[in-house]
Scaffold this active site. Structure first.
Site, PDB file in Angstrom:
ATOM      1  N   GLY A 228       5.549 -40.724  12.297  1.00 12.42           N
ATOM      2  CA  GLY A 228       5.869 -40.982  13.693  1.00 12.42           C
ATOM      3  C   GLY A 228       7.376 -41.001  13.863  1.00 12.42           C
ATOM      4  O   GLY A 228       8.117 -41.029  12.877  1.00 12.42           O
TER       5      GLY A 228
ATOM      6  N   CYS B 108       4.960 -40.927   5.399  1.00  8.96           N
ATOM      7  CA  CYS B 108       6.259 -41.071   6.077  1.00  8.96           C
ATOM      8  C   CYS B 108       6.355 -42.416   6.792  1.00  8.96           C
ATOM      9  O   CYS B 108       6.378 -43.439   6.152  1.00  8.96           O
ATOM     10  CB  CYS B 108       6.489 -39.936   7.058  1.00  8.96           C
ATOM     11  SG  CYS B 108       6.759 -38.404   6.229  1.00  8.96           S
ATOM     12  N   TYR B 109       6.359 -42.403   8.132  1.00  4.16           N
ATOM     13  CA  TYR B 109       6.438 -43.664   8.868  1.00  4.16           C
ATOM     14  C   TYR B 109       5.322 -44.615   8.405  1.00  4.16           C
ATOM     15  O   TYR B 109       5.532 -45.820   8.271  1.00  4.16           O
ATOM     16  CB  TYR B 109       6.316 -43.389  10.371  1.00  4.16           C
ATOM     17  CG  TYR B 109       6.405 -44.629  11.235  1.00  4.16           C
ATOM     18  CD1 TYR B 109       7.615 -45.302  11.389  1.00  4.16           C
ATOM     19  CD2 TYR B 109       5.275 -45.133  11.885  1.00  4.16           C
ATOM     20  CE1 TYR B 109       7.690 -46.449  12.179  1.00  4.16           C
ATOM     21  CE2 TYR B 109       5.346 -46.270  12.673  1.00  4.16           C
ATOM     22  CZ  TYR B 109       6.554 -46.925  12.816  1.00  4.16           C
ATOM     23  OH  TYR B 109       6.637 -48.057  13.592  1.00  4.16           O
TER      24      TYR B 109
ATOM     25  N   HIS C  44       5.233 -34.836   3.478  1.00  5.84           N
ATOM     26  CA  HIS C  44       4.044 -34.373   4.223  1.00  5.84           C
ATOM     27  C   HIS C  44       3.110 -33.582   3.303  1.00  5.84           C
ATOM     28  O   HIS C  44       3.403 -32.442   2.970  1.00  5.84           O
ATOM     29  CB  HIS C  44       4.477 -33.469   5.377  1.00  5.84           C
ATOM     30  CG  HIS C  44       5.076 -34.241   6.503  1.00  5.84           C
ATOM     31  ND1 HIS C  44       4.317 -34.837   7.481  1.00  5.84           N
ATOM     32  CD2 HIS C  44       6.356 -34.542   6.794  1.00  5.84           C
ATOM     33  CE1 HIS C  44       5.095 -35.453   8.335  1.00  5.84           C
ATOM     34  NE2 HIS C  44       6.342 -35.296   7.933  1.00  5.84           N
TER      35      HIS C  44
ATOM     36  N   GLU D 181       0.275 -32.404   4.173  1.00  2.00           N
ATOM     37  CA  GLU D 181      -0.595 -31.543   4.975  1.00  2.00           C
ATOM     38  C   GLU D 181       0.022 -30.184   5.291  1.00  2.00           C
ATOM     39  O   GLU D 181      -0.676 -29.284   5.727  1.00  2.00           O
ATOM     40  CB  GLU D 181      -0.983 -32.263   6.278  1.00  2.00           C
ATOM     41  CG  GLU D 181       0.140 -32.475   7.292  1.00  2.00           C
ATOM     42  CD  GLU D 181       1.023 -33.688   6.994  1.00  2.00           C
ATOM     43  OE1 GLU D 181       0.899 -34.250   5.889  1.00  2.00           O
ATOM     44  OE2 GLU D 181       1.858 -34.037   7.850  1.00  2.00           O
TER      45      GLU D 181
ATOM     46  N   ASP E  54     -16.927 -20.681  22.276  1.00  4.26           N
ATOM     47  CA  ASP E  54     -17.175 -22.100  22.542  1.00  4.26           C
ATOM     48  C   ASP E  54     -18.441 -22.326  23.361  1.00  4.26           C
ATOM     49  O   ASP E  54     -19.304 -23.112  22.980  1.00  4.26           O
ATOM     50  CB  ASP E  54     -15.968 -22.748  23.254  1.00  4.26           C
ATOM     51  CG  ASP E  54     -14.713 -22.678  22.407  1.00  4.26           C
ATOM     52  OD1 ASP E  54     -14.838 -22.398  21.197  1.00  4.26           O
ATOM     53  OD2 ASP E  54     -13.619 -22.879  22.959  1.00  4.26           O
TER      54      ASP E  54
ATOM     55  N   LYS F  15     -11.811 -25.568  16.193  1.00  4.20           N
ATOM     56  CA  LYS F  15     -12.309 -24.215  16.483  1.00  4.20           C
ATOM     57  C   LYS F  15     -13.007 -23.573  15.267  1.00  4.20           C
ATOM     58  O   LYS F  15     -14.046 -22.945  15.409  1.00  4.20           O
ATOM     59  CB  LYS F  15     -11.121 -23.339  16.901  1.00  4.20           C
ATOM     60  CG  LYS F  15     -11.498 -21.969  17.398  1.00  4.20           C
ATOM     61  CD  LYS F  15     -11.810 -22.038  18.864  1.00  4.20           C
ATOM     62  CE  LYS F  15     -12.079 -20.684  19.459  1.00  4.20           C
ATOM     63  NZ  LYS F  15     -12.263 -20.790  20.906  1.00  4.20           N
TER      64      LYS F  15
END
Ligand code: XMP
Length: 561
Positions: A102, A129-130, A217, A219, A275, A417
Site C-alpha cells: 500500500g 511490502c507495507y 513483490h 506476484e 461472459d 476472465k
C-alpha cells in the site's frame, strides 16, 4: 511501487513484447485440466465453504495480481478491504491471510492498520511490502524510514537454514523491490530469513507463529520464483489442498445460483461474448428451463454472428432462446447520427426498449442475469475510491432492473476472465466460443466513421471477415486482444486494371492487451498484413486502400469512436 516501476510492470503485462504471457499459458493449462475433469455434480447440494486465502487490501495496485497468482495455483482467493469485518471467516474455510502492499508508511498518522481479527484468527499471515511493515509495527518490532529507497531489481540471499517460506528456492533469489521503509527491530519470535545489499531484513518470519513478511513483490513477473514462494505459503504453510479447479468453480457457481434463485425465473441478455455465454450456460445448468435468454440482433453484428449465437444456445446447449431481429429499428434510430456518443446512447436506449418489451411477454420474472466479473467487484469495493475518468460510455441494461423490479443474479462475480473461459470449456462450450476476442456492445456502429447505413455495414462486414480469417490462419487470433477493420469516411483514388477508382479507405486495427485499460498495436507479420490488404482490395469492390493503425493506448483508444 513508484511510477517508473509501475510503468515497466504494465509494459511487461500489456506491452509489445507480449509473445506469450501468463494469460496464454493459463488458457492452455486450463484446457488441459478441464479436459481431464468431469463435472460430477456430487457437491451440488452441499453447502460450500471453499478453502480460501484472503487478501486484505491496503490500496496496492497489485492485490489483484496476487489473487490471480494464488488462484493459478488452484487455491481460491478473495480480496477484501483492509477494514472489512471478519465475516469471511464464517463464510469460507479461510486457510491464510495476506496483507497487501500500500502507499502509506506505518508510522504516519492515520495509517491503516490490520484489524485485530487477523491476529486472532489463528491462521498463517503473509505481509507483502507495507503488509510486512504492518506485521513488524503491530507485533512489537520497529519500522523506520530507510536511508535509501529501494525500487526495482535486487537479489536476496537466504539467511540461515530451514526456511519453510523459501523451501526449494536457490540461495540467491532475484526479486522486484519497492519500498522506502525498513525493519529496524524484528518483532519478538521473528527472525530474518533473507537479506539484500540494501535490506538487512528482506524476508522475516516466525515459523512457530506462522507469520511472515516479505519486502518484495512475489506476484510480478520480475520475481521469477515468486510463484514458488506463494506456493510455499499456500500449500506448505497454510495447508491448502488445491480445490479451486474448473470443475469446482463451476460447481460452486451452480450451487450459489440455486441458493440465490430458489424456484424463481431468470432472464438473460446474450451479447454473443464469452461472459454472457458462460453466465447463461451456468444458470441453465443450475435451473434449466426457468432461464430464458434474449438475443437482440441490432444489425450491427459481424457476419454470421447471429446464426452462431443461435446454434450455440438453442442447438448445443438447449437453452430457451428468444431471438429478435431488430436491424431496421436500430438503423432507423441511427439515421443521420455521426457523433460516437450519440450512437452509443441511441443503441443503448433502443436495446433497453427491445429487451423490456420482450421480457414483458414472458409473464412473471424474478431475476436478471448479469455477467459482472470479479475485477468489477473488487473495483467497486476497493480501498482506493478514485474513479477513473470516463472516456467512453459503455452501455448496459442500466435502470432496467429497478424499472422491472428485477433482482440481479451474477454468476461470474467471483471469477477472473480466464476462469470464465475455463468454466465455459468445463460446461461444454467450444474453445472457439470461449476464446473469442471482445466485441463492443454498439458493434460495428463505432467502427463506421460517420453515419451508419446498410451499405457501409455490408462493406465493413466483408472487410472484417477477411481480417479475422487471415488472423486465424496465421495462428494469431488468440494472441491478440482484438483485431478488426474500421471503415473510415475517407475515399481515395486508386487504379484497378486500367480503370481509375475512387473508393473507401479501411483501417486495420490489431492490439495486444491484458485488460483493455492499456494496449499496444500488434506487430503483425508483413506477410499477414500483405494477405489482408490484397484480399480486402480484391474481394471488396467498395474498398481500394488499406491502412494500418499503429497507435497504442494511451494516447489512442482501441476503438476509433
Ligand atoms: P476503448 O476504445 O475505450 O475500448 O479503448 C476498450 C474496450 O472496450 C470496448 N468498447 C466497448 N464495449 N460498449 C462495449 O460494450 C462500448 O460502447 C464500447 N466501447 C469500447 C472495446 O472494444 C475494447 O475492448
Amino acid at each position: 511501487m513508484n511510477e517508473e516501476a509501475h510503468e515497466e510492470e504494465l509494459e511487461q503485462s500489456s506491452g509489445s513484447a507480449r509473445v506469450a504471457t501468463s494469460d496464454d499459458i493459463e488458457v492452455g493449462t486450463y484446457l488441459e485440466i478441464a479436459q481431464k475433469e468431469t463435472l460430477t455434480g456430487d457437491r451440488e447440494n452441499v453447502p460450500l465453504r471453499t478453502e480460501t486465502i484472503v487478501i486484505l487490501d491496503f490500496g496496492s495496485q497489485y492485490s489483484r495480481l496476487i489473487a490471480r497468482r494464488i488462484r493459478e495455483a488452484n487455491v481460491y482467493c478473495e480480496i477484501i478491504p483492509w477494514n472489512a469485518p471478519p465475516d469471511i471467516l464464517h463464510e469460507q474455510d479461510v486457510k491464510g491471510i495476506v496483507l497487501s502492499g500500500g502507499p502509506n508508511s506505518v508510522y504516519e498518522d492515520g495509517a491503516p492498520l490490520a484489524p485485530a481479527w487477523v491476529f486472532d484468527a489463528k491462521v498463517p499471515v503473509l505481509g507483502i511490502c507495507y503488509g510486512m511493515q504492518l506485521l513488524a509495527h503491530q507485533l512489537g518490532g520497529k519500522v523506520e524510514p530507510g536511508l535509501h529507497r529501494e525500487y526495482g531489481h535486487a537479489v536476496i540471499h537466504k539467511d540461515g537454514q530451514n526456511i519453510d517460506l523459501l523451501e526449494g528456492l536457490s540461495g540467491d533469489i532475484p526479486v522486484w523491490m519497492s519500498h522506502g521503509d525498513r525493519i529496524e527491530d524484528l518483532p519478538p519470535g521473528f527472525r530474518s530469513m533473507a537479506y539484500s545489499d540494501n535490506s538487512p531484513v528482506a524476508v522475516m518470519g516466525s515459523s512457530e507463529q506462522k507469520m511472515y513478511g516479505i519486502q518484495f513483490h512475489p506476484e510480478v513477473a520480475h520475481t521469477p520464483q515468486g510463484a514458488e514462494i506463494l506456493h510455499n505459503f499456500t500449500y506448505r504453510i497454510c495447508g491448502a489442498s488445491g480445490t479451486w479447479t474448473p470443475a469446482n468453480f463451476v460447481t460452486d457457481a451452480i450451487h450459489r445460483i440455486r441458493e440465490q434463485v430458489g424456484d424463481g425465473r431468470v432472464i438473460c441478455a446474450l451479447s454473443g461474448g464469452v461472459d454472457s455465454t458462460v453466465a447463461a450456460a451456468l444458470i441453465h445448468r443450475a435451473i434449466g428451463d426457468r432461464l430464458t435468454c434474449i438475443f437482440v440482433d441490432n444489425g450491427l453484428l459481424r457476419r454470421g454472428e447471429a446464426e452462431r449465437v443461435q446454434t450455440v444456445f438453442a442447438r448445443d446447449l438447449g437453452v430457451n432462446l428468444i431471438f429478435k431481429d431488430e436491424t431496421e429499428r436500430f438503423l432507423a434510430a441511427l439515421k443521420g447520427v455521426t457523433d460516437p456518443e450519440v450512437k452509443r446512447k441511441r443503441i443503448g436506449e433502443e436495446f433497453i426498449k427491445v429487451f423490456e418489451e420482450t421480457a414483458n411477454t414472458l409473464g412473471h420474472v424474478d431475476y436478471l442475469a448479469q455477467g459482472t466479473l470479479y475485477p468489477d467487484v473488487i473495483e467497486s469495493t476497493s480501498a482506493d475510491t478514485t474513479a477513473a475518468h470516463k472516456i467512453k460510455t459503455h452501455h448496459n441494461v442500466g435502470g432496467l432492473p429497478e424499472r422491472m423490479n428485477l433482482k440481479l443474479v451474477e454468476p461470474l462475480r467471483y471469477m477472473f476472465k480466464d476462469e470464465v473461459r475455463r468454466a465455459g470449456v468445463q460446461l461444454g462450450i467450444s474453445e472457439q466460443a470461449v476464446n473469442r476476442q471482445p466485441f463492443p456492445g454498439p458493434g460495428l456502429a463505432i467502427r463506421i466513421m460517420g453515419e451508419v447505413t446498410h451499405q457501409k455495414l455490408e462493406i465493413l462486414r466483408a472487410a472484417d471477415w477477411i481480417v479475422i480469417d487471415e488472423v486465424k490462419a496465421a495462428g494469431l487470433y488468440e494472441k491478440l486482444w482484438q483485431s478488426f477493420a474500421v471503415l473510415t469516411n475517407t475515399q481515395t483514388v486508386g487504379v484497378m486494371g486500367d480503370r481509375r477508382t475512387y473508393q473507401h479507405v479501411v483501417a486495420l486495427r490489431a492490439v495486444q492487451s491484458q485488460d483493455a485499460m492499456t494496449a499496444d498495436w500488434a506487430r503483425l507479420p508483413y506477410d499477414t498484413l500483405a494477405r489482408i490488404s490484397n484480399r480486402i482490395v480484391n474481394e471488396v469492390p467498395e474498398i481500394n486502400r488499406v491502412v494500418l493503425d499503429i497507435t497504442s493506448k494511451p494516447p489512442g483508444t482501441i476503438e476509433w469512436e
